[in-house]
Design a protein around this motif. Structure first.
Motif, PDB file in Angstrom:
ATOM      1  N   VAL A 342       0.808  -1.223   0.000  1.00 32.08           N
ATOM      2  CA  VAL A 342       0.000   0.000   0.000  1.00 32.08           C
ATOM      3  C   VAL A 342       0.841   1.273   0.000  1.00 32.08           C
ATOM      4  CG1 VAL A 342      -1.686   1.347   1.318  1.00 32.08           C
ATOM      5  CG2 VAL A 342      -2.036  -1.113   0.966  1.00 32.08           C
ATOM      6  N   PRO A 343       1.868   1.399   0.842  1.00 30.52           N
ATOM      7  CA  PRO A 343       2.641   2.650   0.824  1.00 30.52           C
ATOM      8  C   PRO A 343       3.264   2.973  -0.530  1.00 30.52           C
ATOM      9  CG  PRO A 343       3.134   1.406   2.815  1.00 30.52           C
ATOM     10  CD  PRO A 343       2.321   0.504   1.933  1.00 30.52           C
ATOM     11  N   PHE A 347       0.079   7.137  -3.661  1.00 29.15           N
ATOM     12  CA  PHE A 347       0.246   8.430  -4.324  1.00 29.15           C
ATOM     13  C   PHE A 347      -0.069   8.369  -5.822  1.00 29.15           C
ATOM     14  CE2 PHE A 347       2.646   9.132  -0.477  1.00 29.15           C
ATOM     15  CZ  PHE A 347       2.396  10.464  -0.178  1.00 29.15           C
ATOM     16  N   THR A 348      -0.203   7.176  -6.361  1.00 27.75           N
ATOM     17  CA  THR A 348      -0.406   7.047  -7.811  1.00 27.75           C
ATOM     18  C   THR A 348      -1.690   6.308  -8.191  1.00 27.75           C
ATOM     19  OG1 THR A 348       0.959   5.043  -7.804  1.00 27.75           O
ATOM     20  CG2 THR A 348       2.060   7.129  -8.299  1.00 27.75           C
ATOM     21  N   SER A 349      -2.257   5.541  -7.284  1.00 24.28           N
ATOM     22  CA  SER A 349      -3.435   4.737  -7.615  1.00 24.28           C
ATOM     23  C   SER A 349      -4.677   5.611  -7.741  1.00 24.28           C
ATOM     24  CB  SER A 349      -3.670   3.666  -6.547  1.00 24.28           C
ATOM     25  OG  SER A 349      -2.636   2.729  -6.556  1.00 24.28           O
ATOM     26  N   THR A 353      -9.508   3.359  -5.459  1.00 25.97           N
ATOM     27  CA  THR A 353      -8.718   2.215  -4.997  1.00 25.97           C
ATOM     28  C   THR A 353      -8.181   2.466  -3.597  1.00 25.97           C
ATOM     29  OG1 THR A 353      -8.067   1.709  -7.272  1.00 25.97           O
ATOM     30  CG2 THR A 353      -6.742   0.745  -5.516  1.00 25.97           C
ATOM     31  N   VAL A 354      -7.657   3.667  -3.381  1.00 26.48           N
ATOM     32  CA  VAL A 354      -7.148   4.016  -2.051  1.00 26.48           C
ATOM     33  C   VAL A 354      -8.287   3.992  -1.034  1.00 26.48           C
ATOM     34  CG1 VAL A 354      -5.954   5.771  -0.685  1.00 26.48           C
ATOM     35  CG2 VAL A 354      -5.348   5.431  -3.090  1.00 26.48           C
ATOM     36  N   THR A 355      -9.432   4.492  -1.433  1.00 31.28           N
ATOM     37  CA  THR A 355     -10.593   4.504  -0.537  1.00 31.28           C
ATOM     38  C   THR A 355     -11.024   3.090  -0.189  1.00 31.28           C
ATOM     39  OG1 THR A 355     -11.324   6.576  -1.559  1.00 31.28           O
ATOM     40  CG2 THR A 355     -12.938   5.385  -0.248  1.00 31.28           C
ATOM     41  N   LYS A 356     -10.997   2.191  -1.159  1.00 36.84           N
ATOM     42  CA  LYS A 356     -11.371   0.797  -0.912  1.00 36.84           C
ATOM     43  C   LYS A 356     -10.394   0.133   0.060  1.00 36.84           C
ATOM     44  CE  LYS A 356     -15.068   0.273  -3.433  1.00 36.84           C
ATOM     45  NZ  LYS A 356     -16.372   0.009  -2.760  1.00 36.84           N
ATOM     46  N   VAL A 357      -9.134   0.490  -0.028  1.00 37.00           N
ATOM     47  CA  VAL A 357      -8.153  -0.039   0.921  1.00 37.00           C
ATOM     48  C   VAL A 357      -8.534   0.377   2.344  1.00 37.00           C
ATOM     49  CG1 VAL A 357      -5.775   0.158   1.721  1.00 37.00           C
ATOM     50  CG2 VAL A 357      -6.244  -0.195  -0.710  1.00 37.00           C
ATOM     51  N   MET A 358      -8.882   1.658   2.501  1.00 34.47           N
ATOM     52  CA  MET A 358      -9.278   2.139   3.826  1.00 34.47           C
ATOM     53  C   MET A 358     -10.542   1.438   4.317  1.00 34.47           C
ATOM     54  SD  MET A 358      -7.064   4.243   4.984  1.00 34.47           S
ATOM     55  CE  MET A 358      -7.807   5.338   6.177  1.00 34.47           C
ATOM     56  N   GLN A 359     -11.481   1.213   3.412  1.00 32.15           N
ATOM     57  CA  GLN A 359     -12.708   0.532   3.807  1.00 32.15           C
ATOM     58  C   GLN A 359     -12.438  -0.919   4.196  1.00 32.15           C
ATOM     59  OE1 GLN A 359     -15.164   1.653   0.275  1.00 32.15           O
ATOM     60  NE2 GLN A 359     -16.598   2.419   1.800  1.00 32.15           N
ATOM     61  N   PHE A 360     -11.482  -1.547   3.530  1.00 25.51           N
ATOM     62  CA  PHE A 360     -11.117  -2.922   3.874  1.00 25.51           C
ATOM     63  C   PHE A 360     -10.682  -3.000   5.338  1.00 25.51           C
ATOM     64  CE2 PHE A 360      -7.705  -6.000   4.578  1.00 25.51           C
ATOM     65  CZ  PHE A 360      -8.309  -7.185   4.180  1.00 25.51           C
ATOM     66  N   LEU A 372      -2.388   3.215   7.381  1.00 26.15           N
ATOM     67  CA  LEU A 372      -3.120   4.442   7.669  1.00 26.15           C
ATOM     68  C   LEU A 372      -2.221   5.670   7.600  1.00 26.15           C
ATOM     69  CD1 LEU A 372      -5.273   2.374   8.519  1.00 26.15           C
ATOM     70  CD2 LEU A 372      -5.867   3.885  10.411  1.00 26.15           C
ATOM     71  N   ASP A 373      -0.975   5.537   8.027  1.00 23.61           N
ATOM     72  CA  ASP A 373      -0.048   6.667   7.937  1.00 23.61           C
ATOM     73  C   ASP A 373       0.227   7.032   6.481  1.00 23.61           C
ATOM     74  OD1 ASP A 373       0.044   6.585  10.661  1.00 23.61           O
ATOM     75  OD2 ASP A 373       2.079   5.776  10.807  1.00 23.61           O
ATOM     76  N   ALA A 374       0.386   6.009   5.632  1.00 25.35           N
ATOM     77  CA  ALA A 374       0.653   6.254   4.209  1.00 25.35           C
ATOM     78  C   ALA A 374      -0.544   6.928   3.547  1.00 25.35           C
ATOM     79  CB  ALA A 374       0.991   4.942   3.505  1.00 25.35           C
TER      80      ALA A 374
END
Length: 643
Positions: A342-343, A347-349, A353-360, A372-374
């Protein structure tokens, strides 16, 4: 079939749902209506005073080839949803052909699915649909699911007006007309999507889809995965005691779990997560599933692992401890892989996609500071390009997990800037979720909260429903948000929240601002308290306070520190928070945001809060050690007395 369907849904009448006469099956070869001159007449022709056909391609009944259909949008009976309605109007433009003769290839369907997943708003989905000349029924259902995923919020849609869009109305109409031609997979998927869009179960579309599903179910040819999809839909429509759902479960049990694919196994576990598998039902099926699951855990993806873990915990499957341990080992490997990946991509995705990672991580209560820091770092630089929904969903993850990243100052300054520049762009419920999430981690957007309590915003939030009909979870969020302003922001001088928007308790079935106490842990603590205090009358259990919070245990003291019976009135009170595993993040010993704010508020309200975490209590092996532990936690400065 429609009469049979009505008889099988006795529960629907109890909810005051208006029943429309069932519509008969659609047959492509029915005799056409005729004019006085004897000419064939289509339904659309009846909508004009002259009897002339208003469709672009002429009367449907004059076209003998019904192998593939293009939609003719005509006046028809509207079907209703919880907070809005979907009806077709005469001159709607979009037309769809749900082909059965020349279906798209698997590669074409996968490409369509990828484009769907890249849609960050319902408007993007509709644009994608209009660009497709031919859709399969599974593609059409997938589009409805994507709209539901984007618009679903609690027990309603964020923006019910989305169902007034001509594209979705045209697509639903075509599904209704072609209900008997749909594949089994397309049929049950479309039905489930309609429940996620909160369509009225007695609308023409829903009646036809359910009726056709019943007919297919009676033939006994559905796969396990299709049965599970149908089961999820019927659970939403009928509830756990529905007749059709029971028939689904009977068919599922006709094959051994060892013969199922991994996706089928996960689907059945997910179906049993709800009330379907509670109270010891289907225990033999579950045991067989556990045995098979042990052999395939190494092949499971993150979604499968978390579905199984959630089901095992929800149904209290303590007999499956070896499986639970194996799943946690797999989950640890998955999290480790994501923490490395993820880190490098935030910055490029694509923002979604980034939001889905957070929801996961959020939905599974997994706290990964690395991830979460990234994401927090990327948010500061990229959030201007995010949709309001993406902004809110990412911040909601921080609030739910109760986590503040190292750059919290920069992160929430960015949130404040976005609120200043794009406040009017937020949907009311999205904005409420965002502001409420900020308060969970002690970030107080005072200037914007005052706007939330304005009559104008509350009317927008309330929509067309009466105050009593507003989602109770939303009312709970409003109540807690207002309480936060009064307790933690003394400088707040904005509007008051009217009493009609207040709730009496934050603890409620389903979504809740409090986690119910773990029954097993509570009983163990209760036994120790009786021994410590001398009698059951010296403490209260599950006490609802005037401040909406429910105390696991309440102990009252007089001014000299002596314990009083619970019936006495006093100002000195101890609140015991018996915190089971569900009140913490899955992989750490950090309280979830909603539990942290509860304990914070109780302290501000004058309670002495004593935390009894599961990870301390579970190490106590004897009653003597339990009593000594409770004595040290509750009365650390007094000697232990013997009764």
């Amino acid at each position: 079939m429609a009469l049979k369907l009505i008889r099988r849904f006795p529960l629907l009448g109890q909810f005051g749902v208006q029943r429309y006469p069932p519509v008969g099956p659609v047959c492509p070869f029915t005799r056409p209506l005729r004019t006085s001159a004897g000419q064939p007449l289509c339904v659309a022709c009846l909508c004009t005073s002259t009897g002339r056909c208003i469709t672009r391609q002429g009367c449907r009944k004059l076209q003998p080839d019904c192998g593939t259909r293009s939609l003719t949008t005509i006046v028809r009976e509207p079907f209703f949803v919880a907070s809005s309605s979907v009806g077709l109007h005469r001159d709607s433009v979009p037309r769809f052909c749900l082909t059965q003769l020349h279906r798209p290839t698997a590669a074409e369907e996968q490409a369509f699915q990828r484009r769907l997943e890249g849609c960050s708003t319902s408007r993007h989905v509709f644009k994608l649909l209009r660009s497709e000349e031919i859709l399969s029924d599974t593609m059409a259902a997938a589009a409805l699911h994507r709209v539901a995923s984007l618009e679903e919020e609690g027990n309603a849609l964020k923006d019910p007006a989305v169902l007034e869009n001509d594209t979705i109305k045209a697509l639903c109409f075509q599904l209704e007309q072609d209900s008997r031609r749909l594949t089994d997979a397309g049929l049950v998927s479309a039905l489930l999507a309609c429940t996620r869009l909160f369509l009225d179960p007695w609308s023409t579309l829903m009646v036809r889809l359910v009726s056709e599903s019943q007919a297919r179910l009676d033939r006994g040819q559905m796969s396990v995965g299709q049965l599970c999809t149908l089961g999820q839909a019927m659970l939403a429509i009928e509830g756990p005691g529905g007749v059709l759902l029971e028939q689904v479960m009977e068919d599922i049990q006709k094959t051994e779990p060892a013969q199922w694919s991994l996706s089928d196994l996960v689907a059945v576990y997910k179906l049993l997560q709800g009330d379907v598998g509670k109270d010891g039902k289907y225990i033999d099926l579950l045991n067989s599933m556990h045995t098979h699951a042990m052999t395939v855990t190494s092949y499971m993806d993150p979604y499968a692992v978390t579905v199984l873990l959630h089901t095992l915990v929800t149904l209290n499957q303590t007999q499956a401890m070896p499986l639970i341990i194996s799943l946690y080992e797999e989950l640890t490997l998955v999290i480790g892989a994501m923490e490395k990946y993820v880190p490098t991509m935030v910055f490029t995705s694509h923002p979604e996609t980034v939001t889905k990672v957070m929801q996961f991580f959020s939905r599974r209560n997994i706290l990964s500071p690395t991830v979460l820091d990234a994401v927090a770092e990327s948010f500061v630089y990229r959030a201007d390009d995010y949709s309001t929904s993406q902004v809110a969903r990412q911040i909601m993850a921080f609030g739910k997990l109760g986590y503040l990243p190292p750059n919290a100052g920069d992160l929430f300054r960015k949130v404040e800037n976005i609120l200043h520049t794009r406040f009017s762009h937020f949907q009311p419920r999205t904005l409420l979720n965002l502001l409420h999430s900020c308060t969970l981690v002690e970030r107080f957007p005072v200037n914007f909260v005052s706007k939330v309590f304005s009559n104008f915003f509350l009317q927008q939030l309330q929509g067309k429903t009466s105050c009593t009909g507003m989602d109770r979870f939303i009312l709970a969020q409003l109540t807690q948000l207002y309480m936060t302003m009064k307790l933690e922001c003394p400088s707040y001088q904005g509007p008051r929240l009217l009493s009609k928007y207040h709730v009496k308790s934050f603890l409620m079935p389903g979504r809740s601002l409090e986690t119910p106490v773990d029954v097993h842990l509570y009983n163990s603590v209760k036994t120790g308290l009786i021994d410590l205090l001398g009698a059951r009358s010296y403490f209260g259990s599950k006490v609802l306070t005037p401040y909406c919070y429910t105390l696991d245990v309440e102990i009252k003291l007089d001014q000299e520190g002596y314990v009083l019976p619970v019936t006495h009135l006093c100002d000195c009170r101890i609140a015991l928070c018996i915190d089971g595993q569900k009140r913490f993040t899955t992989n750490t010993r950090q309280l979830l945001g909603k539990e942290a704010i509860k304990q914070r508020h109780l302290r501000l309200l004058g309670y002495e809060v004593v935390q009894i975490p599961y990870y301390e209590f579970e190490n106590l092996q004897t009653m003597t050690s339990v009593v000594e532990y409770l004595h040290q936690k509750i009365f650390p400065h007094t000697y232990r007395l013997s009764w």
